[in-house]
Design a protein around this motif. Structure first.
Motif, PDB file in Angstrom:
ATOM      1  N   PHE A  97       0.836  -1.211   0.000  1.00  0.00           N
ATOM      2  CA  PHE A  97       0.000   0.000   0.000  1.00  0.00           C
ATOM      3  C   PHE A  97       0.869   1.258   0.000  1.00  0.00           C
ATOM      4  N   TYR A  98       1.921   1.240   0.805  1.00  0.00           N
ATOM      5  CA  TYR A  98       2.782   2.432   0.867  1.00  0.00           C
ATOM      6  C   TYR A  98       3.526   2.628  -0.446  1.00  0.00           C
ATOM      7  N   PHE A  99       3.904   1.520  -1.075  1.00  0.00           N
ATOM      8  CA  PHE A  99       4.594   1.612  -2.360  1.00  0.00           C
ATOM      9  C   PHE A  99       3.679   2.266  -3.403  1.00  0.00           C
ATOM     10  N   GLY A 101       1.161   4.083  -2.702  1.00  0.00           N
ATOM     11  CA  GLY A 101       1.000   5.457  -2.219  1.00  0.00           C
ATOM     12  C   GLY A 101       2.121   6.351  -2.728  1.00  0.00           C
ATOM     13  N   ASP A 102       3.335   5.858  -2.634  1.00  0.00           N
ATOM     14  CA  ASP A 102       4.493   6.617  -3.120  1.00  0.00           C
ATOM     15  C   ASP A 102       4.344   6.951  -4.599  1.00  0.00           C
ATOM     16  N   LEU A 103       3.908   5.946  -5.370  1.00  0.00           N
ATOM     17  CA  LEU A 103       3.769   6.158  -6.813  1.00  0.00           C
ATOM     18  C   LEU A 103       2.667   7.156  -7.123  1.00  0.00           C
ATOM     19  N   ARG A 104       1.668   7.215  -6.239  1.00  0.00           N
ATOM     20  CA  ARG A 104       0.531   8.090  -6.500  1.00  0.00           C
ATOM     21  C   ARG A 104       0.579   9.356  -5.655  1.00  0.00           C
ATOM     22  N   ASN A 105       1.777   9.679  -5.198  1.00  0.00           N
ATOM     23  CA  ASN A 105       1.992  10.899  -4.417  1.00  0.00           C
ATOM     24  C   ASN A 105       1.058  11.024  -3.224  1.00  0.00           C
ATOM     25  N   THR A 106       0.894   9.924  -2.527  1.00  0.00           N
ATOM     26  CA  THR A 106       0.041   9.918  -1.356  1.00  0.00           C
ATOM     27  C   THR A 106       0.917   9.594  -0.149  1.00  0.00           C
ATOM     28  N   SER A 107       0.851  10.412   0.862  1.00  0.00           N
ATOM     29  CA  SER A 107       1.742  10.215   2.007  1.00  0.00           C
ATOM     30  C   SER A 107       1.319   9.001   2.820  1.00  0.00           C
ATOM     31  N   LYS A 108       2.247   8.536   3.643  1.00  0.00           N
ATOM     32  CA  LYS A 108       1.983   7.393   4.500  1.00  0.00           C
ATOM     33  C   LYS A 108       0.751   7.633   5.369  1.00  0.00           C
ATOM     34  N   ALA A 109       0.670   8.843   5.910  1.00  0.00           N
ATOM     35  CA  ALA A 109      -0.448   9.175   6.800  1.00  0.00           C
ATOM     36  C   ALA A 109      -1.769   9.077   6.049  1.00  0.00           C
ATOM     37  N   GLU A 110      -1.770   9.579   4.807  1.00  0.00           N
ATOM     38  CA  GLU A 110      -3.011   9.513   4.019  1.00  0.00           C
ATOM     39  C   GLU A 110      -3.395   8.078   3.714  1.00  0.00           C
ATOM     40  N   VAL A 111      -2.376   7.264   3.413  1.00  0.00           N
ATOM     41  CA  VAL A 111      -2.656   5.848   3.152  1.00  0.00           C
ATOM     42  C   VAL A 111      -3.248   5.203   4.398  1.00  0.00           C
ATOM     43  N   GLU A 113      -4.868   6.578   6.725  1.00  0.00           N
ATOM     44  CA  GLU A 113      -6.225   7.079   6.916  1.00  0.00           C
ATOM     45  C   GLU A 113      -7.207   6.272   6.068  1.00  0.00           C
ATOM     46  N   LEU A 114      -6.803   6.069   4.809  1.00  0.00           N
ATOM     47  CA  LEU A 114      -7.648   5.303   3.905  1.00  0.00           C
ATOM     48  C   LEU A 114      -7.818   3.873   4.414  1.00  0.00           C
ATOM     49  N   LEU A 115      -6.707   3.272   4.864  1.00  0.00           N
ATOM     50  CA  LEU A 115      -6.762   1.882   5.327  1.00  0.00           C
ATOM     51  C   LEU A 115      -7.692   1.749   6.521  1.00  0.00           C
ATOM     52  N   ALA A 116      -7.687   2.778   7.367  1.00  0.00           N
ATOM     53  CA  ALA A 116      -8.543   2.733   8.552  1.00  0.00           C
ATOM     54  C   ALA A 116     -10.006   2.580   8.145  1.00  0.00           C
ATOM     55  N   GLU A 117     -10.369   3.198   7.010  1.00  0.00           N
ATOM     56  CA  GLU A 117     -11.751   3.088   6.526  1.00  0.00           C
ATOM     57  C   GLU A 117     -12.091   1.658   6.131  1.00  0.00           C
ATOM     58  N   GLN A 141      -5.600 -11.840  -1.109  1.00  0.00           N
ATOM     59  CA  GLN A 141      -4.808 -11.106  -2.104  1.00  0.00           C
ATOM     60  C   GLN A 141      -5.702 -10.122  -2.847  1.00  0.00           C
ATOM     61  N   LYS A 142      -6.873 -10.612  -3.185  1.00  0.00           N
ATOM     62  CA  LYS A 142      -7.807  -9.769  -3.930  1.00  0.00           C
ATOM     63  C   LYS A 142      -8.198  -8.543  -3.119  1.00  0.00           C
ATOM     64  N   LYS A 143      -8.474  -8.762  -1.828  1.00  0.00           N
ATOM     65  CA  LYS A 143      -8.843  -7.630  -0.973  1.00  0.00           C
ATOM     66  C   LYS A 143      -7.749  -6.577  -1.006  1.00  0.00           C
ATOM     67  N   ALA A 144      -6.504  -7.036  -0.848  1.00  0.00           N
ATOM     68  CA  ALA A 144      -5.387  -6.091  -0.838  1.00  0.00           C
ATOM     69  C   ALA A 144      -5.312  -5.349  -2.169  1.00  0.00           C
ATOM     70  N   GLY A 145      -5.486  -6.090  -3.264  1.00  0.00           N
ATOM     71  CA  GLY A 145      -5.397  -5.471  -4.586  1.00  0.00           C
ATOM     72  C   GLY A 145      -6.484  -4.444  -4.812  1.00  0.00           C
ATOM     73  N   ILE A 146      -7.695  -4.761  -4.363  1.00  0.00           N
ATOM     74  CA  ILE A 146      -8.812  -3.838  -4.569  1.00  0.00           C
ATOM     75  C   ILE A 146      -8.591  -2.552  -3.782  1.00  0.00           C
ATOM     76  N   VAL A 147      -8.191  -2.697  -2.526  1.00  0.00           N
ATOM     77  CA  VAL A 147      -7.989  -1.504  -1.707  1.00  0.00           C
ATOM     78  C   VAL A 147      -6.829  -0.670  -2.252  1.00  0.00           C
ATOM     79  N   ALA A 148      -5.793  -1.349  -2.731  1.00  0.00           N
ATOM     80  CA  ALA A 148      -4.664  -0.602  -3.297  1.00  0.00           C
ATOM     81  C   ALA A 148      -5.123   0.245  -4.479  1.00  0.00           C
ATOM     82  N   ALA A 149      -6.131  -0.254  -5.192  1.00  0.00           N
ATOM     83  CA  ALA A 149      -6.628   0.492  -6.354  1.00  0.00           C
ATOM     84  C   ALA A 149      -7.393   1.743  -5.943  1.00  0.00           C
ATOM     85  N   LEU A 150      -7.656   1.878  -4.656  1.00  0.00           N
ATOM     86  CA  LEU A 150      -8.409   3.054  -4.206  1.00  0.00           C
ATOM     87  C   LEU A 150      -7.500   4.118  -3.598  1.00  0.00           C
TER      88      LEU A 150
END
Lengths: 234, 491
Positions: A97-99, A101-111, A113-117, A141-150
């Protein structure tokens, strides 16, 4: 409503085999769009074309006015999960997720926050597992992939068969997530599925593909499920 | 299911392997390479007797050969550990079929007997045995000796599979090998005569071959039991789950936007079997110089020394770099649909290679022992590696569309996909380039001029770094769809 995805004269052939042929299709911004069809109908081909993973034989796809095969400027606001090849097997879910996030210019904190949801959605099986993604079950795996897409507030989210391999609880939760994405955040969600019930539940509009051609384009209503079932019974 | 059916499956697997889909030119090259190795083994087998005879005329050469056999045993074991795959991965489809488990296991184990690693010793020891017979050693006893050696070869074969499950045992073997060579080199203790007694006794006494024969049977049984016990999908068939390891890589953040990829690559290397293999290989490259610097023959051929110097610091750069972007093949679609800049991606790979080069250079400090000239050459080689070789290698990688299975060890000599004419052409400037850059000024002016030229070539490369990266990026863009298609092909 203004459209975000525009398809013009799109076709894809392998040698003499035409696997996809869509003359004209436009998807308005914020629509939840469902793609159904039997195996080989061209669903994944369409998504691959949309993501510029393969080249069209004729025509083109525009994503917010950008021809996807000519410029890469659609990437920052488009995200997707097609299959396991979108996962990096040797990372843990968090690292992945952080990786992203890095590619999509999203900070760790923002990621975070999203994960908490998505605590509910993860069902305690994704985060803090000390396990690499390759060692998780297909469903997880699918769950992780779907959330990463958000991650990174995408405007267009493309999910290929998101319901397959998920347990019933997660399927229900995923449906809620997709509905909210399009209703509250005006995200355009493109979903393909073999499960007619789920797709009619979730999508405002359903397009049926058969042998690469659009055979039905339905605005979802009470009768849609019946109509689809009738169609596929033949 | 009968043995013939198994054999037919094997035959299909062999016939339909990617090897046969290669172009004719590659096939010929591969066959030539195979013949080359076979010829080396055969001529080695014929020649070794006379080499020992000439080197130490007052000793029985056969006795000497037996003394050195222990190195073959340990070395072979180490080589197999790296290269020979356990045969268990293919049994999954068999589990559900009405096949007797013991039949499958026996077939699997016997199949390993026909591996390249068992055939090569045959090619060596058969000619050697014939030479021995011709030289007047008793034919019957030579035959018994040969059978004993063969039994040892098979013992190694089966022992390897047990060791493969246990990496500690492997490091013990390596430590034994290194320390016995070291002790002998410094004249402290020579293990060879002690072990030689056993090997020689096959010839002298004969009945001692019961020891290796017994070992083969025992090891076969052990393997059999190990497999039988694990013949379930959560047993031997299943790939090992590794324990999660985490490191703090925050210090890499100083590389700014490149840090994302850099951190990811370090995780990739440390958590997957294949890149770990590369890491060990590149460590071994550090010792490459020893082959050249210790030999007087090369003292007056500095072009060869330049060649060796490239490899001392360039091991990682070459072995890792030639498989960029294949390292990311498993999730290449992700990379291609994400917000990834090719240039950043390439630059991070380059940085990783350059850092490895610097690290190798630091580790190569002991080479000062061979003189400052040698060390200067290694430094110049490192400069060439960082400034030019890195870009050449990355360019070669861009043309190389072989998917890599990260957590699968590379099989010996099965990595033929990476072997194609373009790769061959690309490797020419890597090998000949530094030799020429050094040799021309060396011949025209002097040694130091050669060193300076080699160093400058690297610095020049660094100046044009941006240009090179742009060039490689264009190659990436041009071949994007081909690469995606090749990487998503099923293996």
């Amino acid at each position: 409503m203004e459209s975000i995805i525009d398809v013009q004269n799109l076709s894809k052939s392998y040698n003499a085999d035409k696997v996809l042929n869509i003359e004209d299709l436009s998807i308005p911004k914020g629509q939840s769009f469902g793609l159904v069809g039997n195996n080989g109908a061209g669903k994944t081909t369409f998504f691959s074309l949309l993501l510029d993973l393969i080249l069209p034989s004729t025509g083109h796809i525009e994503n917010r006015g950008i021809v996807v095969s000519q410029s890469e400027d659609w990437k920052p606001y488009t995200s997707s999960f097609i299959d396991e090849s979108f996962l990096i097997g040797y990372l843990t879910a968090e690292e992945y997720f952080y990786f992203i996030g890095d590619l999509r210019n999203t900070s760790k904190a923002e990621v975070d926050e999203l994960l908490a949801e998505f605590q509910d959605f993860f069902h305690g099986e994704i985060l803090n597992q000390k396990k690499y993604l390759r060692d998780l079950s297909k469903g997880n795996q699918k769950k992780a992939g779907i959330v990463a897409a958000l991650i990174g507030n995408p405007e267009v989210v493309i999910l290929d068969e998101p319901f397959a391999n998920l347990d019933p609880t997660t399927q229900i939760r995923l449906k809620k997530i997709i509905k909210e994405l399009s209703a509250k955040k005006h995200v355009t969600v493109l979903v393909s599925s073999h499960d007619l019930m789920h797709v009619t539940d979730v999508c405002e509009r359903i397009v049926v593909l058969d042998k690469g051609e659009v055979v039905k384009d339905i605005h979802t209503s009470e009768q849609t499920l019946k109509e689809l079932e009738l169609y596929f019974e033949q | 299911m009968t043995t013939t059916q198994f054999l037919s499956l094997e035959w299909k697997q062999f016939r339909r392997s990617s090897f046969f889909k290669k172009g004719l030119a590659i096939k010929i090259l591969m066959i030539l390479a195979g013949l080359y190795f076979a010829a080396i083994a055969v001529f080695g087998g014929i020649g070794i007797f006379f080499i020992f005879k000439k080197a130490i005329p007052d000793q029985d050469p056969f006795l000497m050969i037996n003394n050195y056999m222990v190195y073959w045993v340990l070395g072979d074991l180490a080589l197999r550990y790296f290269m020979q795959q356990l045969p268990v991965m293919n049994i999954k489809p068999m589990l559900l079929l009405p096949v007797k488990r013991h039949a499958v296991i026996k077939f699997l184990l016997l199949k390993t007997s026909f591996s390249f690693f068992n055939i090569l010793p045959l090619l060596f020891f058969i000619p050697l045995s014939i030479v021995l017979m011709v030289q007047g050693y008793g034919p019957l006893m030579v035959l018994i000796w040969f059978i004993g050696v063969l039994a040892i070869s098979f013992s190694i074969n089966f022992l390897n599979f047990i060791l493969n499950k246990n990496s500690k045992a492997f490091y013990i073997v390596i430590a034994l090998l290194a320390s016995s060579i070291g002790l002998k080199y410094f004249g402290i203790f020579d293990i060879t005569p002690h072990t030689g007694v056993l090997f020689y006794s096959f010839f002298e006494l004969g009945y001692t071959i019961l020891i290796p024969l017994f070992a083969v049977v025992l090891l076969f049984k052990m393997n059999y039991r190990l497999l039988r016990k694990n013949f379930y999908i959560d047993g031997a068939v299943k790939a090992k789950k590794e324990k999660f390891q985490n490191y703090n890589l925050e210090f890499l953040n100083r590389f700014g936007t490149l840090a994302t990829f850099l951190k990811n690559d370090i995780k990739m290397i440390t958590r997957n079997a294949r890149p770990k293999q590369v890491l060990i290989m590149s460590f071994l490259f550090l010792f490459y110089g020893l082959i050249f610097y210790t030999q007087d023959t090369y003292k007056n051929m500095p072009a060869f020394l330049a060649f060796a110097s490239i490899f001392v610091t360039g091991g990682f750069l070459i072995t890792f770099g030639q498989l960029v972007p294949s390292w990311d093949s498993e999730y290449y679609k992700l990379m291609m649909s994400q917000n990834v800049s090719y240039k950043k991606y390439l630059e991070s790979k380059w940085l990783l290679m350059a850092l490895a080069c610097v690290a190798s250079f630091i580790l190569s400090t002991p080479y000062i022992y061979f003189g400052w000239d040698i060390y200067a050459m290694i430094a110049a080689g490192a400069s060439f590696n960082i400034g030019l070789n890195s870009f050449i290698t990355l360019y070669g990688g861009a043309l190389n569309r072989v998917p890599v299975e990260l957590n699968q060890k590379a099989k010996a000599f099965s990595n033929t996909q990476g072997f194609n004419p373009t790769q061959l052409l690309i490797s020419l400037p890597k090998i000949l380039g530094p030799m020429l850059i050094f040799y021309v000024p060396y011949k025209l002016i002097n040694f130091n001029a050669g060193i300076i030229a080699l160093t400058l070539s690297g610095i020049l490369g660094l100046i044009f770094k941006s240009y090179f990266l742009n060039f490689i990026e264009k190659t990436y863009q041009k071949t994007k769809y081909k690469t995606i298609a090749a990487f998503s092909e099923k293996k």
